[in-house]
Design a protein around this motif. Structure first.
Motif, PDB file in Angstrom:
ATOM      1  N   GLU A 119      -2.962   5.454   2.433  1.00  0.00           N
ATOM      2  CA  GLU A 119      -3.264   4.695   1.216  1.00  0.00           C
ATOM      3  C   GLU A 119      -2.041   3.965   0.661  1.00  0.00           C
ATOM      4  O   GLU A 119      -2.036   3.551  -0.499  1.00  0.00           O
ATOM      5  N   SER A 120      -0.993   3.823   1.469  1.00  0.00           N
ATOM      6  CA  SER A 120       0.193   3.089   1.025  1.00  0.00           C
ATOM      7  C   SER A 120      -0.047   1.583   1.095  1.00  0.00           C
ATOM      8  O   SER A 120      -0.791   1.099   1.956  1.00  0.00           O
ATOM      9  N   GLU A 121       0.579   0.837   0.189  1.00  0.00           N
ATOM     10  CA  GLU A 121       0.430  -0.613   0.148  1.00  0.00           C
ATOM     11  C   GLU A 121       1.807  -1.263   0.022  1.00  0.00           C
ATOM     12  O   GLU A 121       2.652  -0.808  -0.748  1.00  0.00           O
ATOM     13  N   THR A 122       2.013  -2.336   0.767  1.00  0.00           N
ATOM     14  CA  THR A 122       3.248  -3.119   0.657  1.00  0.00           C
ATOM     15  C   THR A 122       2.882  -4.593   0.525  1.00  0.00           C
ATOM     16  O   THR A 122       1.918  -5.060   1.128  1.00  0.00           O
ATOM     17  N   ALA A 123       3.634  -5.285  -0.303  1.00  0.00           N
ATOM     18  CA  ALA A 123       3.398  -6.717  -0.508  1.00  0.00           C
ATOM     19  C   ALA A 123       4.744  -7.415  -0.618  1.00  0.00           C
ATOM     20  O   ALA A 123       5.798  -6.790  -0.477  1.00  0.00           O
ATOM     21  N   GLU A 124       4.710  -8.709  -0.864  1.00  0.00           N
ATOM     22  CA  GLU A 124       5.941  -9.478  -0.960  1.00  0.00           C
ATOM     23  C   GLU A 124       6.771  -9.104  -2.192  1.00  0.00           C
ATOM     24  O   GLU A 124       7.998  -9.222  -2.186  1.00  0.00           O
ATOM     25  N   ASP A 125       6.111  -8.632  -3.253  1.00  0.00           N
ATOM     26  CA  ASP A 125       6.833  -8.396  -4.504  1.00  0.00           C
ATOM     27  C   ASP A 125       6.796  -6.947  -4.989  1.00  0.00           C
ATOM     28  O   ASP A 125       7.359  -6.639  -6.044  1.00  0.00           O
ATOM     29  N   TYR A 126       6.146  -6.036  -4.265  1.00  0.00           N
ATOM     30  CA  TYR A 126       6.125  -4.654  -4.712  1.00  0.00           C
ATOM     31  C   TYR A 126       5.897  -3.703  -3.535  1.00  0.00           C
ATOM     32  O   TYR A 126       5.426  -4.100  -2.460  1.00  0.00           O
ATOM     33  N   LEU A 127       6.243  -2.433  -3.757  1.00  0.00           N
ATOM     34  CA  LEU A 127       5.981  -1.360  -2.807  1.00  0.00           C
ATOM     35  C   LEU A 127       5.192  -0.272  -3.534  1.00  0.00           C
ATOM     36  O   LEU A 127       5.596   0.164  -4.616  1.00  0.00           O
ATOM     37  N   ASN A 128       4.098   0.131  -2.992  1.00  0.00           N
ATOM     38  CA  ASN A 128       3.281   1.198  -3.568  1.00  0.00           C
ATOM     39  C   ASN A 128       2.995   2.215  -2.455  1.00  0.00           C
ATOM     40  O   ASN A 128       2.013   2.117  -1.733  1.00  0.00           O
ATOM     41  N   MET A 129       3.891   3.189  -2.318  1.00  0.00           N
ATOM     42  CA  MET A 129       3.818   4.132  -1.199  1.00  0.00           C
ATOM     43  C   MET A 129       3.211   5.452  -1.672  1.00  0.00           C
ATOM     44  O   MET A 129       3.644   6.034  -2.675  1.00  0.00           O
ATOM     45  N   LYS A 130       2.226   5.908  -0.946  1.00  0.00           N
ATOM     46  CA  LYS A 130       1.526   7.155  -1.273  1.00  0.00           C
ATOM     47  C   LYS A 130       1.445   8.011  -0.013  1.00  0.00           C
ATOM     48  O   LYS A 130       1.004   7.538   1.038  1.00  0.00           O
ATOM     49  N   ILE A 131       1.893   9.261  -0.121  1.00  0.00           N
ATOM     50  CA  ILE A 131       1.803  10.185   1.003  1.00  0.00           C
ATOM     51  C   ILE A 131       0.996  11.408   0.591  1.00  0.00           C
ATOM     52  O   ILE A 131       0.981  11.804  -0.581  1.00  0.00           O
ATOM     53  N   GLU A 132       0.333  11.983   1.550  1.00  0.00           N
ATOM     54  CA  GLU A 132      -0.446  13.206   1.339  1.00  0.00           C
ATOM     55  C   GLU A 132      -0.127  14.179   2.469  1.00  0.00           C
ATOM     56  O   GLU A 132      -0.003  13.774   3.625  1.00  0.00           O
ATOM     57  N   TYR A 133      -0.015  15.446   2.126  1.00  0.00           N
ATOM     58  CA  TYR A 133       0.220  16.482   3.128  1.00  0.00           C
ATOM     59  C   TYR A 133      -0.313  17.806   2.616  1.00  0.00           C
ATOM     60  O   TYR A 133      -0.633  17.947   1.416  1.00  0.00           O
TER      61      TYR A 133
END
Length: 265
Positions: A119-133
Motif C-alpha cells: 500500500e505504499s505510494e510514491t509520486a513526483e512531489d511526495y512519498l507515502n510509504m506504508k509497511i505491514e508485518y
C-alpha cells in the motif's frame, strides 16, 4: 479376696516419640513454604519472561519505525528521480538501517520477506510509504497467533533549487534541530544520525541519566544508549533519542555555532 490390678495405659507424648515441643509444627511450616514456592515460582517466572518479551516487541517496533522514517527522509532529499527509483531507494535504505541497528528479524513472521509494501505510494512531489508485518507470539502467550503491526511514514520530496547545496541567493545550506544550539554541515553527522542500543543497566554505569526520561526515576533492568551519547534512557520514545531535522540556509542559523564533529569540514 483377690485384688484386681489394672494396668494403667501409658500416656503418649511427643517427648516419648523423640520429638521436642514445637518441632512438629516447625516441620509443617517448612513444608507449607516449600509447597507455596513450588506453586508461585512458575507463575513469577512466566510473568517475568512475558514482560521481557513485551519489551523486545517494543524494541522491534521502534527499530523498524525509525528505519522507515530515516529511509523516507533521506530519499525525499534526492531530487529529479522517478517515483520507481525513489521507492527502491527507500527500501534499500530501510533494509540497511535494519541490519545496522541489529534488528531482531527472527521475531518477524517470514523474516525480511514478511514485510509488505503493497500500500505504499510514491509520486513526483511526495512519498507515502506504508509497511505491514506480523510479530510471532510465543506459545506460552498466544499459541499460533500473530501480532499485526503497521508503520506509515509520509514526507514531501525536495523540489528546490538543484546543485551542490549553495547558490548566490541563499549561500550554503546546513542542518539544524529545533532544540539544538549548533548547526551541521553533514546530515550523516553522528549527532543527527543516532545508533541506539539496548543494554543491561550494569553496562551503563559510565552514562548519566537523561534529563527528559530518566532523571529522578528508578532505573529499569534494560536501558537505551547511543554510540556517541553521554546519557542512558529508560524510554524508547524519549525525545533525546529522536531528531527533528531542518535544512536551512547558513545565513539563517542566527547565533548557532558549528558542530564540533561536522561543522569544521
Amino acid at each position: 479376696m483377690p485384688q484386681i490390678k489394672r494396668k494403667e495405659s501409658k500416656k503418649v507424648s511427643l517427648k516419648h516419640n523423640g520429638l521436642k515441643n514445637g518441632a512438629l509444627f516447625r516441620s509443617l511450616q517448612k513444608g507449607s513454604l516449600t509447597i507455596e514456592t513450588a506453586l508461585v515460582l512458575p507463575w513469577f517466572l512466566f510473568a517475568m519472561v512475558t514482560v521481557l518479551f513485551l519489551f523486545r516487541v517494543m524494541q522491534l517496533q521502534y527499530i523498524v519505525g525509525d528505519a522507515l522514517d530515516k529511509a523516507v527522509a533521506e530519499t525525499a532529499l534526492v531530487r529529479e528521480t522517478t517515483p520507481e527509483k525513489a521507492e527502491n531507494s527507500v527500501k534499500l535504505l530501510f533494509y540497511k538501517e535494519l541490519v545496522a541497528n541489529q534488528c531482531p528479524i527472527s521475531m518477524i513472521n517470514l523474516g525480511m520477506a514478511g514485510i509488505s509494501w503493497d500500500e505504499s505510494e510514491t509520486a513526483e512531489d511526495y512519498l507515502n510509504m506504508k509497511i505491514e508485518y506480523q510479530i510471532k507470539m510465543p506459545g506460552w502467550i498466544l499459541k499460533n497467533r500473530m501480532l499485526q503491526v503497521t508503520e506509515i511514514s509520509r514526507c514531501r520530496r525536495w523540489t528546490g533549487i538543484p546543485g551542490n547545496g549553495s547558490n548566490e541567493n541563499c549561500g550554503e545550506w546546513v542542518y539544524i534541530t529545533p532544540e539544538g544550539s549548533v548547526y551541521h554541515k553533514s546530515r550523516e553527522c553522528t549527532h543527527l544520525k543516532l545508533s541506539i542500543h539496548s543494554v543491561v543497566a550494569e553496562e551503563a554505569t559510565n552514562y548519566r541519566a537523561c534529563e527528559c526520561c530518566a532523571e529522578g526515576e528508578k532505573i529499569t533492568p534494560m536501558v537505551y544508549i547511543t554510540e556517541e551519547g553521554e546519557c542512558y534512557h529508560i524510554k524508547l520514545n524519549c525525545s533525546g533519542l529522536k531528531r527533528t531535522i531542518y535544512m536551512v540556509p547558513l545565513n539563517q542559523v542566527e547565533k548557532r555555532s558549528p558542530c564540533s564533529r561536522c561543522g569544521g569540514r
